[in-house]
Motif scaffolding. Structure first.
Motif, PDB file in Angstrom:
ATOM      1  N   GLU A  37      -8.450  -2.747  -5.325  1.00  0.00           N
ATOM      2  CA  GLU A  37      -9.613  -1.903  -5.572  1.00  0.00           C
ATOM      3  C   GLU A  37     -10.091  -1.421  -4.217  1.00  0.00           C
ATOM      4  OE1 GLU A  37     -12.624  -3.345  -8.182  1.00  0.00           O
ATOM      5  OE2 GLU A  37     -11.164  -4.265  -9.537  1.00  0.00           O
ATOM      6  N   GLY A  38      -9.574  -0.274  -3.794  1.00  0.00           N
ATOM      7  CA  GLY A  38      -9.893   0.282  -2.492  1.00  0.00           C
ATOM      8  C   GLY A  38      -8.805   1.247  -2.076  1.00  0.00           C
ATOM      9  N   ASP A  39      -9.043   1.956  -0.999  1.00  0.00           N
ATOM     10  CA  ASP A  39      -8.073   2.930  -0.512  1.00  0.00           C
ATOM     11  C   ASP A  39      -6.939   2.229   0.219  1.00  0.00           C
ATOM     12  OD1 ASP A  39      -9.755   4.839  -1.555  1.00  0.00           O
ATOM     13  OD2 ASP A  39     -10.693   5.312   0.370  1.00  0.00           O
ATOM     14  N   LEU A  40      -5.763   2.822   0.147  1.00  0.00           N
ATOM     15  CA  LEU A  40      -4.556   2.217   0.695  1.00  0.00           C
ATOM     16  C   LEU A  40      -3.842   3.219   1.582  1.00  0.00           C
ATOM     17  CD1 LEU A  40      -2.421  -0.050   0.634  1.00  0.00           C
ATOM     18  CD2 LEU A  40      -1.593   0.928  -1.488  1.00  0.00           C
ATOM     19  N   ARG A  41      -3.545   2.814   2.821  1.00  0.00           N
ATOM     20  CA  ARG A  41      -2.815   3.655   3.768  1.00  0.00           C
ATOM     21  C   ARG A  41      -1.731   2.784   4.384  1.00  0.00           C
ATOM     22  NH1 ARG A  41      -3.871   8.346   6.618  1.00  0.00           N
ATOM     23  NH2 ARG A  41      -5.898   8.496   5.650  1.00  0.00           N
ATOM     24  N   GLY A  55      -8.011   3.506  -6.177  1.00  0.00           N
ATOM     25  CA  GLY A  55      -8.403   4.053  -4.888  1.00  0.00           C
ATOM     26  C   GLY A  55      -7.352   5.048  -4.446  1.00  0.00           C
ATOM     27  N   SER A  56      -7.592   5.720  -3.344  1.00  0.00           N
ATOM     28  CA  SER A  56      -6.633   6.728  -2.876  1.00  0.00           C
ATOM     29  C   SER A  56      -5.467   6.062  -2.148  1.00  0.00           C
ATOM     30  CB  SER A  56      -7.321   7.745  -1.968  1.00  0.00           C
ATOM     31  OG  SER A  56      -7.729   7.122  -0.766  1.00  0.00           O
ATOM     32  N   ILE A  57      -4.302   6.706  -2.225  1.00  0.00           N
ATOM     33  CA  ILE A  57      -3.083   6.226  -1.580  1.00  0.00           C
ATOM     34  C   ILE A  57      -2.599   7.299  -0.618  1.00  0.00           C
ATOM     35  CG2 ILE A  57      -0.660   5.601  -1.930  1.00  0.00           C
ATOM     36  CD1 ILE A  57      -1.511   4.654  -4.773  1.00  0.00           C
ATOM     37  N   THR A  58      -2.285   6.895   0.625  1.00  0.00           N
ATOM     38  CA  THR A  58      -1.709   7.793   1.611  1.00  0.00           C
ATOM     39  C   THR A  58      -0.543   7.086   2.273  1.00  0.00           C
ATOM     40  OG1 THR A  58      -3.879   8.776   2.043  1.00  0.00           O
ATOM     41  CG2 THR A  58      -2.148   9.185   3.674  1.00  0.00           C
ATOM     42  N   ALA A  59       0.657   7.680   2.182  1.00  0.00           N
ATOM     43  CA  ALA A  59       1.858   7.097   2.790  1.00  0.00           C
ATOM     44  C   ALA A  59       2.927   8.174   2.903  1.00  0.00           C
ATOM     45  CB  ALA A  59       2.374   5.930   1.962  1.00  0.00           C
ATOM     46  N   VAL A  68      -2.401   3.786 -11.454  1.00  0.00           N
ATOM     47  CA  VAL A  68      -3.109   4.293 -10.274  1.00  0.00           C
ATOM     48  C   VAL A  68      -4.283   5.131 -10.758  1.00  0.00           C
ATOM     49  CG1 VAL A  68      -3.002   5.753  -8.219  1.00  0.00           C
ATOM     50  CG2 VAL A  68      -1.043   4.327  -8.831  1.00  0.00           C
ATOM     51  N   ASP A  69      -5.472   4.809 -10.250  1.00  0.00           N
ATOM     52  CA  ASP A  69      -6.664   5.590 -10.541  1.00  0.00           C
ATOM     53  C   ASP A  69      -7.213   6.053  -9.198  1.00  0.00           C
ATOM     54  OD1 ASP A  69      -8.912   6.797 -11.534  1.00  0.00           O
ATOM     55  OD2 ASP A  69      -9.797   4.975 -12.373  1.00  0.00           O
ATOM     56  N   GLY A  70      -6.750   7.225  -8.733  1.00  0.00           N
ATOM     57  CA  GLY A  70      -7.145   7.754  -7.441  1.00  0.00           C
ATOM     58  C   GLY A  70      -6.133   8.773  -6.959  1.00  0.00           C
ATOM     59  N   SER A  71      -6.461   9.456  -5.893  1.00  0.00           N
ATOM     60  CA  SER A  71      -5.578  10.497  -5.367  1.00  0.00           C
ATOM     61  C   SER A  71      -4.379   9.882  -4.646  1.00  0.00           C
ATOM     62  CB  SER A  71      -6.345  11.417  -4.424  1.00  0.00           C
ATOM     63  OG  SER A  71      -6.791  10.693  -3.295  1.00  0.00           O
ATOM     64  N   GLY A  87      -5.423  11.132 -11.149  1.00  0.00           N
ATOM     65  CA  GLY A  87      -5.902  11.575  -9.849  1.00  0.00           C
ATOM     66  C   GLY A  87      -5.059  12.717  -9.334  1.00  0.00           C
ATOM     67  N   ASP A  88      -5.545  13.368  -8.309  1.00  0.00           N
ATOM     68  CA  ASP A  88      -4.842  14.509  -7.739  1.00  0.00           C
ATOM     69  C   ASP A  88      -3.683  14.050  -6.864  1.00  0.00           C
ATOM     70  OD1 ASP A  88      -6.656  16.091  -9.051  1.00  0.00           O
ATOM     71  OD2 ASP A  88      -7.901  16.459  -7.291  1.00  0.00           O
TER      72      ASP A  88
END
Length: 124
Positions: A37-41, A55-59, A68-71, A87-88
């Motif tokens: 529960e939080g953003d992940l990079r 949360g958002s995922i960036t990789a 997944v509930d987030g961008s 999510g987008d």
């Protein structure tokens, strides 16, 4: 071997019995079977089928198989048949397996090619 198959690349596993509340930032590859529960990079992400990420995922590379509930922002993205994403999505390359579910908007992050523009006119 890493989550993406590369040798000599560090990776971490978050097991199915682990629940993390808060943002995660890692220079290594991650394999997640637990709940976040939080953003992940991170460098690369592999998500297990029973995993949940809210949360958002960036990789650079992402393979999603769970909830997944987030961008999601990735260069290379694979949505597995068991994935359920709300999510987008921003991507350069995408693969969606039959059965993968996505609710959101897609945007392609193409590489910018700089070149010389030439104006062509017809004289007559």
């Amino acid at each position: 071997m890493s989550a993406t198959g590369a040798r000599n690349t560090p990776f971490s596993i978050i097991g199915s019995d682990v629940v993390i509340t808060g943002n995660i930032s890692a220079s290594a590859d991650l394999h997640i079977d637990g709940k976040i529960e939080g953003d992940l990079r991170c460098a690369a992400l592999v998500q297990g089928a029973d995993s949940e990420i809210r949360g958002s995922i960036t990789a650079e590379t992402v393979r999603l198989s769970g909830l997944v509930d987030g961008s999601v922002t990735a260069k290379d993205l694979v949505i597995a048949q068991t994935a359920r994403v709300t999510g987008d999505i921003a991507y350069e390359n995408i693969t969606i397996e039959q059965g993968g579910q996505i609710v959101g908007q897609f945007s392609h992050r193409g590489t910018v090619h700089t070149g010389e523009l030439k104006l062509i006119t017809s004289e007559g």
